[in-house]
Design a protein around this motif. Structure first.
Motif, PDB file in Angstrom:
ATOM      1  N   GLU A  98      -3.484  -4.719   3.636  1.00 16.69           N
ATOM      2  CA  GLU A  98      -3.969  -3.480   3.009  1.00 16.69           C
ATOM      3  C   GLU A  98      -5.254  -3.727   2.217  1.00 16.69           C
ATOM      4  OE1 GLU A  98      -2.940  -0.302   3.388  1.00 16.69           O
ATOM      5  OE2 GLU A  98      -1.653  -1.139   4.939  1.00 16.69           O
ATOM      6  N   ALA A  99      -5.337  -4.889   1.579  1.00 17.46           N
ATOM      7  CA  ALA A  99      -6.545  -5.222   0.806  1.00 17.46           C
ATOM      8  C   ALA A  99      -7.729  -5.323   1.771  1.00 17.46           C
ATOM      9  CB  ALA A  99      -6.350  -6.530   0.047  1.00 17.46           C
ATOM     10  N   PHE A 100      -7.507  -5.924   2.942  1.00 16.58           N
ATOM     11  CA  PHE A 100      -8.566  -6.066   3.944  1.00 16.58           C
ATOM     12  C   PHE A 100      -8.976  -4.689   4.475  1.00 16.58           C
ATOM     13  CE2 PHE A 100     -10.171  -6.689   8.250  1.00 16.58           C
ATOM     14  CZ  PHE A 100     -11.135  -7.662   8.027  1.00 16.58           C
ATOM     15  N   ARG A 101      -7.982  -3.853   4.725  1.00 16.15           N
ATOM     16  CA  ARG A 101      -8.245  -2.518   5.249  1.00 16.15           C
ATOM     17  C   ARG A 101      -9.093  -1.704   4.258  1.00 16.15           C
ATOM     18  NH1 ARG A 101      -5.064   1.137   8.319  1.00 16.15           N
ATOM     19  NH2 ARG A 101      -3.374  -0.332   8.421  1.00 16.15           N
ATOM     20  N   ARG A 102      -8.788  -1.852   2.960  1.00 16.73           N
ATOM     21  CA  ARG A 102      -9.535  -1.087   1.960  1.00 16.73           C
ATOM     22  C   ARG A 102     -10.963  -1.616   1.808  1.00 16.73           C
ATOM     23  NH1 ARG A 102      -6.446   2.290  -1.229  1.00 16.73           N
ATOM     24  NH2 ARG A 102      -7.874   2.237  -3.013  1.00 16.73           N
ATOM     25  N   ARG A 103     -11.101  -2.929   1.958  1.00 16.81           N
ATOM     26  CA  ARG A 103     -12.417  -3.537   1.762  1.00 16.81           C
ATOM     27  C   ARG A 103     -13.315  -3.343   2.989  1.00 16.81           C
ATOM     28  NH1 ARG A 103     -10.732  -8.913  -0.131  1.00 16.81           N
ATOM     29  NH2 ARG A 103      -9.415  -7.868  -1.644  1.00 16.81           N
ATOM     30  N   HIS A 104     -12.717  -3.402   4.176  1.00 20.29           N
ATOM     31  CA  HIS A 104     -13.507  -3.307   5.416  1.00 20.29           C
ATOM     32  C   HIS A 104     -12.901  -2.266   6.356  1.00 20.29           C
ATOM     33  CE1 HIS A 104     -15.486  -6.988   4.133  1.00 20.29           C
ATOM     34  NE2 HIS A 104     -14.297  -7.518   3.935  1.00 20.29           N
ATOM     35  N   PRO A 105     -12.924  -0.989   5.982  1.00 25.85           N
ATOM     36  CA  PRO A 105     -12.298   0.026   6.849  1.00 25.85           C
ATOM     37  C   PRO A 105     -12.948   0.080   8.234  1.00 25.85           C
ATOM     38  CG  PRO A 105     -13.591   1.036   5.084  1.00 25.85           C
ATOM     39  CD  PRO A 105     -13.533  -0.417   4.788  1.00 25.85           C
ATOM     40  N   GLU A 106     -14.242  -0.330   8.306  1.00 21.69           N
ATOM     41  CA  GLU A 106     -14.954  -0.262   9.596  1.00 21.69           C
ATOM     42  C   GLU A 106     -14.428  -1.305  10.590  1.00 21.69           C
ATOM     43  OE1 GLU A 106     -16.022  -1.556   6.810  1.00 21.69           O
ATOM     44  OE2 GLU A 106     -16.972  -3.478   7.262  1.00 21.69           O
ATOM     45  N   LEU A 107     -13.719  -2.316  10.094  1.00 21.42           N
ATOM     46  CA  LEU A 107     -13.249  -3.387  10.985  1.00 21.42           C
ATOM     47  C   LEU A 107     -11.803  -3.173  11.441  1.00 21.42           C
ATOM     48  CD1 LEU A 107     -14.700  -6.494   9.085  1.00 21.42           C
ATOM     49  CD2 LEU A 107     -15.630  -5.386  11.113  1.00 21.42           C
ATOM     50  N   PRO A 164       5.039 -12.144  -3.484  1.00 24.43           N
ATOM     51  CA  PRO A 164       4.876 -10.707  -3.311  1.00 24.43           C
ATOM     52  C   PRO A 164       3.887 -10.139  -4.335  1.00 24.43           C
ATOM     53  CG  PRO A 164       6.938 -11.169  -4.410  1.00 24.43           C
ATOM     54  CD  PRO A 164       6.339 -12.491  -4.058  1.00 24.43           C
ATOM     55  N   ALA A 165       3.441  -8.917  -4.085  1.00 24.37           N
ATOM     56  CA  ALA A 165       2.457  -8.284  -4.969  1.00 24.37           C
ATOM     57  C   ALA A 165       2.957  -6.894  -5.362  1.00 24.37           C
ATOM     58  CB  ALA A 165       1.120  -8.207  -4.235  1.00 24.37           C
ATOM     59  N   VAL A 166       2.100  -6.141  -6.014  1.00 18.80           N
ATOM     60  CA  VAL A 166       2.446  -4.768  -6.409  1.00 18.80           C
ATOM     61  C   VAL A 166       1.299  -3.839  -6.018  1.00 18.80           C
ATOM     62  CG1 VAL A 166       4.008  -5.256  -8.328  1.00 18.80           C
ATOM     63  CG2 VAL A 166       1.547  -5.225  -8.737  1.00 18.80           C
ATOM     64  N   VAL A 167       1.633  -2.576  -5.836  1.00 20.63           N
ATOM     65  CA  VAL A 167       0.604  -1.602  -5.472  1.00 20.63           C
ATOM     66  C   VAL A 167       0.709  -0.399  -6.409  1.00 20.63           C
ATOM     67  CG1 VAL A 167       2.085  -0.558  -3.680  1.00 20.63           C
ATOM     68  CG2 VAL A 167      -0.391  -0.296  -3.541  1.00 20.63           C
ATOM     69  N   ASN A 168      -0.450   0.144  -6.793  1.00 23.51           N
ATOM     70  CA  ASN A 168      -0.419   1.293  -7.697  1.00 23.51           C
ATOM     71  C   ASN A 168      -0.511   2.609  -6.918  1.00 23.51           C
ATOM     72  OD1 ASN A 168      -3.106   1.648  -7.027  1.00 23.51           O
ATOM     73  ND2 ASN A 168      -3.916   0.937  -8.979  1.00 23.51           N
ATOM     74  N   GLU A 169      -0.517   3.703  -7.645  1.00 20.33           N
ATOM     75  CA  GLU A 169      -0.506   5.036  -7.039  1.00 20.33           C
ATOM     76  C   GLU A 169      -1.716   5.268  -6.131  1.00 20.33           C
ATOM     77  OE1 GLU A 169       0.202   9.269  -9.125  1.00 20.33           O
ATOM     78  OE2 GLU A 169       1.098   7.523 -10.087  1.00 20.33           O
ATOM     79  N   GLN A 170      -2.835   4.617  -6.467  1.00 18.90           N
ATOM     80  CA  GLN A 170      -4.059   4.795  -5.677  1.00 18.90           C
ATOM     81  C   GLN A 170      -4.080   3.908  -4.427  1.00 18.90           C
ATOM     82  OE1 GLN A 170      -4.302   4.243  -9.224  1.00 18.90           O
ATOM     83  NE2 GLN A 170      -4.244   6.465  -9.367  1.00 18.90           N
ATOM     84  N   GLY A 171      -3.057   3.070  -4.272  1.00 15.75           N
ATOM     85  CA  GLY A 171      -3.000   2.197  -3.104  1.00 15.75           C
ATOM     86  C   GLY A 171      -3.679   0.856  -3.315  1.00 15.75           C
ATOM     87  N   ASP A 172      -4.113   0.551  -4.533  1.00 11.13           N
ATOM     88  CA  ASP A 172      -4.706  -0.765  -4.811  1.00 11.13           C
ATOM     89  C   ASP A 172      -3.568  -1.754  -5.058  1.00 11.13           C
ATOM     90  OD1 ASP A 172      -7.380   0.258  -4.873  1.00 11.13           O
ATOM     91  OD2 ASP A 172      -6.906   1.097  -6.844  1.00 11.13           O
ATOM     92  N   SER A 173      -3.603  -2.877  -4.349  1.00  5.28           N
ATOM     93  CA  SER A 173      -2.544  -3.859  -4.585  1.00  5.28           C
ATOM     94  C   SER A 173      -3.086  -5.045  -5.372  1.00  5.28           C
ATOM     95  CB  SER A 173      -1.913  -4.304  -3.264  1.00  5.28           C
ATOM     96  OG  SER A 173      -2.889  -4.826  -2.403  1.00  5.28           O
ATOM     97  N   PHE A 174      -2.195  -5.664  -6.113  1.00  2.00           N
ATOM     98  CA  PHE A 174      -2.563  -6.770  -7.008  1.00  2.00           C
ATOM     99  C   PHE A 174      -1.552  -7.889  -6.899  1.00  2.00           C
ATOM    100  CE2 PHE A 174      -3.779  -2.765  -8.931  1.00  2.00           C
ATOM    101  CZ  PHE A 174      -5.126  -2.954  -9.197  1.00  2.00           C
ATOM    102  N   GLU A 175      -2.065  -9.113  -7.053  1.00  2.00           N
ATOM    103  CA  GLU A 175      -1.154 -10.244  -7.202  1.00  2.00           C
ATOM    104  C   GLU A 175      -0.807 -10.349  -8.677  1.00  2.00           C
ATOM    105  OE1 GLU A 175      -2.732 -13.759  -5.187  1.00  2.00           O
ATOM    106  OE2 GLU A 175      -3.653 -12.372  -3.771  1.00  2.00           O
ATOM    107  N   TRP A 176       0.307 -11.006  -8.957  1.00  2.00           N
ATOM    108  CA  TRP A 176       0.768 -11.057 -10.345  1.00  2.00           C
ATOM    109  C   TRP A 176      -0.200 -11.794 -11.266  1.00  2.00           C
ATOM    110  CZ3 TRP A 176       3.904  -7.900 -12.553  1.00  2.00           C
ATOM    111  CH2 TRP A 176       4.803  -7.201 -11.772  1.00  2.00           C
TER     112      TRP A 176
END
Ligand SMILES: [Zn+2]
Length: 180
Positions: free
Chosen positions: A164-173, A126-138
């Motif tokens: 979510e990481a994909f969505r943030r990186r490639h919103p056009e896709l 599992p990972a974590v996500v911050n207030e801005q919606g950026d998620s991180f692996e441990w």
């Protein structure tokens, strides 16, 4: 071989096996990353115990613990390593993997709301996500920021983290379809 020699060999073998088991026990007990409260500034620090050294000492007697890494080194290198008493008192409680696993217990993914259940760290952790919606692996989070991360981030499952990481990186896709 005389019965005496046989007895001697058997005795030696028992001692060797006993020593190896003690050594293995010490290694498993003290390996891994830990978070302790540094006695010098009372703030969290990430440390590692020299587990292999402790294991070797445990084969012949008592292991004298020593740190092999600390997030406050090299600035505080040469400190008295007083934090070792915290590790000796509760070796499991300060282990990073245990702290993080405990945090996920009973929680649900922020996005899909699925409970985490038992965590498999080697496979889709599992990972974590911050207030801005950026998620991180441990493995992207410095260990000395662990406690802070736990209090400021939300838990997300592996699938949602990747999506979510994909969505943030490639919103056009990405096209959102309304749920049926
Ligand atoms: Zn999820």
């Amino acid at each position: 071989m005389t019965p005496y020699t046989l007895l001697f060999v058997a005795g030696a073998l028992v001692i060797v096996v006993f020593g190896l088991l003690r050594s293995l026990g010490a290694y498993r007990k003290f390996r891994g990353n830990r978070i302790i409260s540094c006695p010098e500034n009372h703030r969290p620090a990430a440390v590692r115990v020299a587990a292999a050294k402790a294991a070797i000492q445990a084969t012949i007697g008592t292991a004298h613990l020593q740190l092999s890494e600390c997030s406050r080194w090299p600035g505080m290198a040469g400190c008295g390593q007083e934090c070792l008493s915290q590790i000796q008192e509760a070796p499991k409680a300060c282990l990073v993997s245990n702290i993080v696993s405990r945090w996920y217990e009973g929680r649900r993914c922020l996005y899909c709301h699925r409970p985490f259940g038992e965590i498999h760290w080697h496979d889709h952790p599992p990972a974590v996500v911050n207030e801005q919606g950026d998620s991180f692996e441990w493995n992207e989070i410095p260990l000395e920021h662990l406690q802070q991360t736990l209090s400021t981030h939300w838990p997300v499952c592996w699938n949602c983290h990747i999506a979510e990481a994909f969505r943030r990186r490639h919103p056009e896709l990405v096209t959102d379809r309304p749920a049926h």
